[in-house]
Design a protein around this motif. Sequence first.
Motif, PDB file in Angstrom:
ATOM      1  N   LYS A   7       0.876  -1.283  -0.044  1.00 62.72           N
ATOM      2  CA  LYS A   7      -0.026  -0.018   0.005  1.00 62.72           C
ATOM      3  C   LYS A   7       0.920   1.165   0.220  1.00 62.72           C
ATOM      4  O   LYS A   7       1.809   1.336   0.868  1.00 62.72           O
ATOM      5  CB  LYS A   7      -0.947  -0.020   1.172  1.00 62.72           C
ATOM      6  CG  LYS A   7      -2.020  -1.113   1.339  1.00 62.72           C
ATOM      7  CD  LYS A   7      -2.677  -0.952   2.653  1.00 62.72           C
ATOM      8  CE  LYS A   7      -3.579  -2.067   2.767  1.00 62.72           C
ATOM      9  NZ  LYS A   7      -4.433  -2.066   4.222  1.00 62.72           N
ATOM     10  N   SER A   9       0.531   5.724  -1.226  1.00 56.72           N
ATOM     11  CA  SER A   9      -0.062   6.703  -1.826  1.00 56.72           C
ATOM     12  C   SER A   9      -1.740   6.482  -2.293  1.00 56.72           C
ATOM     13  O   SER A   9      -2.143   6.745  -3.383  1.00 56.72           O
ATOM     14  CB  SER A   9       0.609   7.261  -3.008  1.00 56.72           C
ATOM     15  OG  SER A   9       1.730   7.639  -2.486  1.00 56.72           O
ATOM     16  N   GLY A  10      -2.338   5.704  -1.501  1.00 56.15           N
ATOM     17  CA  GLY A  10      -3.927   5.445  -1.572  1.00 56.15           C
ATOM     18  C   GLY A  10      -3.947   4.039  -2.690  1.00 56.15           C
ATOM     19  O   GLY A  10      -5.108   3.790  -3.009  1.00 56.15           O
ATOM     20  N   GLU A  41     -10.854  -2.893   0.673  1.00 59.92           N
ATOM     21  CA  GLU A  41     -12.022  -2.313   0.798  1.00 59.92           C
ATOM     22  C   GLU A  41     -12.370  -1.828   1.775  1.00 59.92           C
ATOM     23  O   GLU A  41     -13.082  -0.713   1.953  1.00 59.92           O
ATOM     24  CB  GLU A  41     -13.040  -3.590   0.260  1.00 59.92           C
ATOM     25  CG  GLU A  41     -13.270  -3.968  -1.220  1.00 59.92           C
ATOM     26  CD  GLU A  41     -13.937  -2.984  -2.089  1.00 59.92           C
ATOM     27  OE1 GLU A  41     -14.764  -1.897  -1.616  1.00 59.92           O
ATOM     28  OE2 GLU A  41     -13.811  -2.779  -3.371  1.00 59.92           O
ATOM     29  N   ALA A  44      -9.820   2.922   4.663  1.00 54.20           N
ATOM     30  CA  ALA A  44     -10.351   4.007   3.722  1.00 54.20           C
ATOM     31  C   ALA A  44      -9.279   4.881   3.151  1.00 54.20           C
ATOM     32  O   ALA A  44      -9.534   5.554   2.444  1.00 54.20           O
ATOM     33  CB  ALA A  44     -10.844   4.877   4.983  1.00 54.20           C
ATOM     34  N   SER A  45      -7.860   4.476   3.587  1.00 55.28           N
ATOM     35  CA  SER A  45      -6.681   5.182   3.022  1.00 55.28           C
ATOM     36  C   SER A  45      -6.699   4.461   1.505  1.00 55.28           C
ATOM     37  O   SER A  45      -5.839   5.300   0.555  1.00 55.28           O
ATOM     38  CB  SER A  45      -5.610   5.004   3.667  1.00 55.28           C
ATOM     39  OG  SER A  45      -5.171   3.690   3.648  1.00 55.28           O
ATOM     40  N   VAL A  46      -7.348   3.487   1.109  1.00 56.28           N
ATOM     41  CA  VAL A  46      -6.946   2.862  -0.308  1.00 56.28           C
ATOM     42  C   VAL A  46      -8.085   3.537  -1.088  1.00 56.28           C
ATOM     43  O   VAL A  46      -9.393   3.478  -0.842  1.00 56.28           O
ATOM     44  CB  VAL A  46      -7.078   1.331  -0.069  1.00 56.28           C
ATOM     45  CG1 VAL A  46      -7.101   0.811  -1.618  1.00 56.28           C
ATOM     46  CG2 VAL A  46      -5.875   0.659   0.694  1.00 56.28           C
ATOM     47  N   ARG A  47      -7.586   4.059  -2.169  1.00 56.04           N
ATOM     48  CA  ARG A  47      -8.750   4.443  -3.173  1.00 56.04           C
ATOM     49  C   ARG A  47      -8.722   3.753  -4.461  1.00 56.04           C
ATOM     50  O   ARG A  47      -9.654   3.844  -5.142  1.00 56.04           O
ATOM     51  CB  ARG A  47      -8.214   5.925  -3.520  1.00 56.04           C
ATOM     52  CG  ARG A  47      -7.979   6.942  -2.462  1.00 56.04           C
ATOM     53  CD  ARG A  47      -7.653   8.266  -2.777  1.00 56.04           C
ATOM     54  NE  ARG A  47      -6.801   8.693  -3.579  1.00 56.04           N
ATOM     55  CZ  ARG A  47      -5.583   8.669  -3.613  1.00 56.04           C
ATOM     56  NH1 ARG A  47      -4.898   8.662  -2.122  1.00 56.04           N
ATOM     57  NH2 ARG A  47      -4.665   8.926  -4.412  1.00 56.04           N
ATOM     58  N   VAL A  48      -7.767   2.968  -4.674  1.00 58.71           N
ATOM     59  CA  VAL A  48      -7.647   2.023  -5.867  1.00 58.71           C
ATOM     60  C   VAL A  48      -6.906   0.708  -5.524  1.00 58.71           C
ATOM     61  O   VAL A  48      -6.084   0.647  -5.022  1.00 58.71           O
ATOM     62  CB  VAL A  48      -7.062   2.684  -6.996  1.00 58.71           C
ATOM     63  CG1 VAL A  48      -5.550   3.052  -6.915  1.00 58.71           C
ATOM     64  CG2 VAL A  48      -7.294   2.027  -8.583  1.00 58.71           C
ATOM     65  N   LYS A  91     -14.265  -0.108  -5.045  1.00 57.29           N
ATOM     66  CA  LYS A  91     -13.248   0.818  -5.629  1.00 57.29           C
ATOM     67  C   LYS A  91     -12.813   0.623  -6.807  1.00 57.29           C
ATOM     68  O   LYS A  91     -12.901  -0.695  -7.157  1.00 57.29           O
ATOM     69  CB  LYS A  91     -12.071   0.764  -4.393  1.00 57.29           C
ATOM     70  CG  LYS A  91     -12.567   1.174  -2.935  1.00 57.29           C
ATOM     71  CD  LYS A  91     -11.513   1.095  -2.094  1.00 57.29           C
ATOM     72  CE  LYS A  91     -12.175   1.562  -0.597  1.00 57.29           C
ATOM     73  NZ  LYS A  91     -11.082   1.643   0.300  1.00 57.29           N
TER      74      LYS A  91
END
Length: 101
Positions: A7, A9-10, A41, A44-48, A91
């Motif tokens: 992980k 930068s998102g 999923e 919350a810090s994961v965007r993609v 996402k």
Amino acid sequence: MDILTSKESGILTITINRLEKKNALTAAMYQTMVDAMKDGESDASVRVILFVGQSQIFSAGNDIEDFLKNPPNSQSSPVFQFLWQISHASKPLVAAVAGAA
């Protein structure tokens, strides 16, 4: 490890890392990817979620030997869990395909 995750930068990166078998996927690899996707999923810090292989090959598909030894015989099998997870992802999913796929 046949599946690597990181992980940054998102971005949750899921790397198929079984070059000696052309990144052919086993039931255990599917399960590891399912677990990583669930983690992504809920984080919350994961965007993609990004799937990558190797520069020579993305994936040859299922490992036929493993598939015959461990056929998906129910909805709880790792391959069906993986298909459900990718079809219900909230996402964005990206596959960075290089080489054969």
